[in-house]
Design an enzyme around this catalytic site. Sequence first.
Site, PDB file in Angstrom:
ATOM      1  N   GLU A  57       4.530   4.072   3.639  1.00 58.66           N
ATOM      2  CA  GLU A  57       5.492   3.630   4.647  1.00 58.66           C
ATOM      3  C   GLU A  57       6.137   4.758   5.446  1.00 58.66           C
ATOM      4  O   GLU A  57       7.365   4.966   5.369  1.00 58.66           O
ATOM      5  CB  GLU A  57       6.589   2.777   3.992  1.00 58.66           C
ATOM      6  CG  GLU A  57       6.074   1.558   3.271  1.00 58.66           C
ATOM      7  CD  GLU A  57       7.182   0.587   2.860  1.00 58.66           C
ATOM      8  OE1 GLU A  57       8.364   0.918   3.033  1.00 58.66           O
ATOM      9  OE2 GLU A  57       6.866  -0.516   2.399  1.00 58.66           O
ATOM     10  N   HIS A 112       5.664   9.102  -1.835  1.00 59.66           N
ATOM     11  CA  HIS A 112       6.497   7.902  -1.732  1.00 59.66           C
ATOM     12  C   HIS A 112       7.953   8.377  -1.649  1.00 59.66           C
ATOM     13  O   HIS A 112       8.762   8.123  -2.536  1.00 59.66           O
ATOM     14  CB  HIS A 112       6.247   6.970  -2.921  1.00 59.66           C
ATOM     15  CG  HIS A 112       6.673   5.548  -2.708  1.00 59.66           C
ATOM     16  ND1 HIS A 112       5.824   4.460  -2.909  1.00 59.66           N
ATOM     17  CD2 HIS A 112       7.856   5.019  -2.321  1.00 59.66           C
ATOM     18  CE1 HIS A 112       6.482   3.330  -2.665  1.00 59.66           C
ATOM     19  NE2 HIS A 112       7.723   3.645  -2.302  1.00 59.66           N
ATOM     20  N   ARG A 124      -0.913   0.948  -8.983  1.00 56.29           N
ATOM     21  CA  ARG A 124      -0.577   1.897  -7.926  1.00 56.29           C
ATOM     22  C   ARG A 124       0.727   2.591  -8.300  1.00 56.29           C
ATOM     23  O   ARG A 124       1.762   1.935  -8.432  1.00 56.29           O
ATOM     24  CB  ARG A 124      -0.419   1.159  -6.595  1.00 56.29           C
ATOM     25  CG  ARG A 124       0.158   2.021  -5.482  1.00 56.29           C
ATOM     26  CD  ARG A 124       0.272   1.237  -4.167  1.00 56.29           C
ATOM     27  NE  ARG A 124       0.799   2.070  -3.113  1.00 56.29           N
ATOM     28  CZ  ARG A 124       1.987   1.904  -2.526  1.00 56.29           C
ATOM     29  NH1 ARG A 124       2.784   0.906  -2.883  1.00 56.29           N
ATOM     30  NH2 ARG A 124       2.388   2.710  -1.572  1.00 56.29           N
ATOM     31  N   GLU A 126       1.836  -3.612  -1.416  1.00 59.62           N
ATOM     32  CA  GLU A 126       3.141  -4.095  -1.880  1.00 59.62           C
ATOM     33  C   GLU A 126       3.422  -5.455  -1.271  1.00 59.62           C
ATOM     34  O   GLU A 126       3.199  -5.668  -0.071  1.00 59.62           O
ATOM     35  CB  GLU A 126       4.300  -3.171  -1.441  1.00 59.62           C
ATOM     36  CG  GLU A 126       4.403  -1.880  -2.187  1.00 59.62           C
ATOM     37  CD  GLU A 126       5.599  -1.029  -1.739  1.00 59.62           C
ATOM     38  OE1 GLU A 126       6.621  -1.595  -1.278  1.00 59.62           O
ATOM     39  OE2 GLU A 126       5.488   0.203  -1.844  1.00 59.62           O
ATOM     40  N   TYR A 177       6.689  -7.699   3.541  1.00 61.26           N
ATOM     41  CA  TYR A 177       7.806  -8.424   2.932  1.00 61.26           C
ATOM     42  C   TYR A 177       8.264  -9.604   3.785  1.00 61.26           C
ATOM     43  O   TYR A 177       8.531 -10.669   3.281  1.00 61.26           O
ATOM     44  CB  TYR A 177       8.974  -7.463   2.658  1.00 61.26           C
ATOM     45  CG  TYR A 177       8.636  -6.513   1.520  1.00 61.26           C
ATOM     46  CD1 TYR A 177       8.817  -6.901   0.202  1.00 61.26           C
ATOM     47  CD2 TYR A 177       8.073  -5.272   1.765  1.00 61.26           C
ATOM     48  CE1 TYR A 177       8.469  -6.068  -0.852  1.00 61.26           C
ATOM     49  CE2 TYR A 177       7.717  -4.421   0.718  1.00 61.26           C
ATOM     50  CZ  TYR A 177       7.918  -4.827  -0.592  1.00 61.26           C
ATOM     51  OH  TYR A 177       7.553  -4.005  -1.622  1.00 61.26           O
ATOM     52  N   ASN A 230       1.888  -3.078   3.262  1.00 60.24           N
ATOM     53  CA  ASN A 230       3.085  -3.549   2.565  1.00 60.24           C
ATOM     54  C   ASN A 230       3.719  -4.614   3.442  1.00 60.24           C
ATOM     55  O   ASN A 230       4.068  -4.346   4.596  1.00 60.24           O
ATOM     56  CB  ASN A 230       4.089  -2.414   2.342  1.00 60.24           C
ATOM     57  CG  ASN A 230       3.613  -1.418   1.290  1.00 60.24           C
ATOM     58  OD1 ASN A 230       2.526  -1.567   0.726  1.00 60.24           O
ATOM     59  ND2 ASN A 230       4.425  -0.408   1.028  1.00 60.24           N
TER      60      ASN A 230
HETATM   61  C1  FCB Z   1       9.255  -0.794   0.247  1.00 57.49           C
HETATM   62  C2  FCB Z   1       9.114   0.476  -0.560  1.00 57.49           C
HETATM   63  C3  FCB Z   1       9.243   0.284  -2.038  1.00 57.49           C
HETATM   64  C4  FCB Z   1      10.292  -0.757  -2.395  1.00 57.49           C
HETATM   65  C5  FCB Z   1      10.102  -2.012  -1.587  1.00 57.49           C
HETATM   66  C6  FCB Z   1      11.081  -3.101  -1.905  1.00 57.49           C
HETATM   67  O1  FCB Z   1       9.742  -0.478   1.511  1.00 57.49           O
HETATM   68  O2  FCB Z   1       7.864   1.076  -0.322  1.00 57.49           O
HETATM   69  O3  FCB Z   1       9.485   1.522  -2.625  1.00 57.49           O
HETATM   70  O4  FCB Z   1      11.543  -0.227  -2.275  1.00 57.49           O
HETATM   71  O5  FCB Z   1      10.163  -1.714  -0.231  1.00 57.49           O
END
Ligand code: FCB
Length: 457
Positions: free
Chosen positions: A177, A132, A88, A365, A301, A299
């Site tokens: 995002e 992006h 990607r 992500e 985290y 995405n």
């Molecule tokens: C996300 C972004 C990516 C990267 C990660 C850590 O928010 O999409 O570009 O910075 O975080």
Amino acid sequence: MSAEKSYILEDSGVLRFPEGFIWGAATAAYQIEGAARDGGRGPSIWDTFSRTPGKVHAGHTGDVACDHYHRYPDDVRLMGDLGLHAYRFSISWPRVQPDGSGPVNPRGLDFYDRLVDELHGTGITPIATLYHWDLPQTLEDRGGWTSRETAERFAEYAAIVHSRLGDRVETWTTLNEPWCSAFLGYASGIHAPGRAEPGLGFAATHHLLLGHGLAVGALRAAGAGRIGITLNLAPVLGDDAEAVSIVDGLQNRIFLDPVLRGEYPADVVERAKRFTDWSFVEGGDLETIGRPIDLLGVNYYHPQTVAARTGAPANPTYPGSEGIDFPRPDVPRTAMGWPVQPFGLTDLLVRLSRDYPGTPLIITENGAAFDDVVEDGQIHDTGRLSYLDGHLRAAHAAIEAGADLRGYLVWSLLDNFEWAEGYAKRFGVVHVDYTTQRRTPKDSALWYRDVVRRNGL
Ligand code: FCB
């Protein structure tokens, strides 16, 4: 999908993913390409923002980054060595259309053309993200995402890119995002373009979503294979139901509901009325935004923890969050300070399948920054490796619970320009020495190669 799923917990303890599960890695143009003034590229809001004193760690910029613009053949070879199925990447709008509208820069398209051919030559499926975060500066000068015109220009740009790459790129992601673009870019100003007014966050949200919907229409008309959007979603945790719902509305539902149900969540609209009259929403917009998509990119985290506290000031990134604290749970953290809570990924994927059924999911992500140490040419990044292991287990648990998850793309292939953090935060499974541009797979990359090979853990 659940009927034909083939993963099994074998006697050997190996956790298998469904047959055909897509394994890959993700990057973004401004974070890796460099060559900011080469090949006819125009300036983006990140070129401007990174040059604004005090905005990016140590004044770092994406001028050189990983020099991927010149080194892409080596980078694709590296992906081949890791056995990745998919890659990607994002396309830089100002490389393709330096002013964001009007004349196309053929040399910009040539670059992505060569990249896509290189990927196919290595047996890697390209997944292209159209936006992006690197908005052409010329469009920002005319209002950026607070202006309806940007949404219209975005759909034109999407069609231009598709007309060049659509014969070889099947999977398209419109936006990456939009929450970050809107609320970090226009409400708190932590990201480019650095504007900071709560009302602008909502206008930007709407025009980003409209741009998505218009682009879906343009791509569909052009015969694109699979179209999706990538959202950064987070389960919101906490004991106070109202605080949880407010933050969930601003983080998740304000994007999920219009895209997947064709409506804004009523509670979010109501609460935001002190910042905006929503007059930028025109008749027909929500039908456009709610056009069917084929894939939702997730995405993930970390979850977001909230608590009610009388007198707490609003967090500017979440307009209207007065009285809500964002406490740090007492768990291990990454170098970003982000809590490591893999269960949040299971909860999120299961919720998406329950509340928004019928749209296949792909993790576009997931990953972690740690302060890596190079020792004798090796990087024993156990923290990252165990983060990834934990999150893959969490993803697997979600599949077992019925989530229609089709693939996993690790963030990131390479260490890169981490936005406001500059090069200080390393997310790559491959280490980049920014002085020599030497790439060194970390232990996590070698481990990931085995995960891909086995289709499991
Ligand atoms: C996300 C972004 C990516 C990267 C990660 C850590 O928010 O999409 O570009 O910075 O975080």
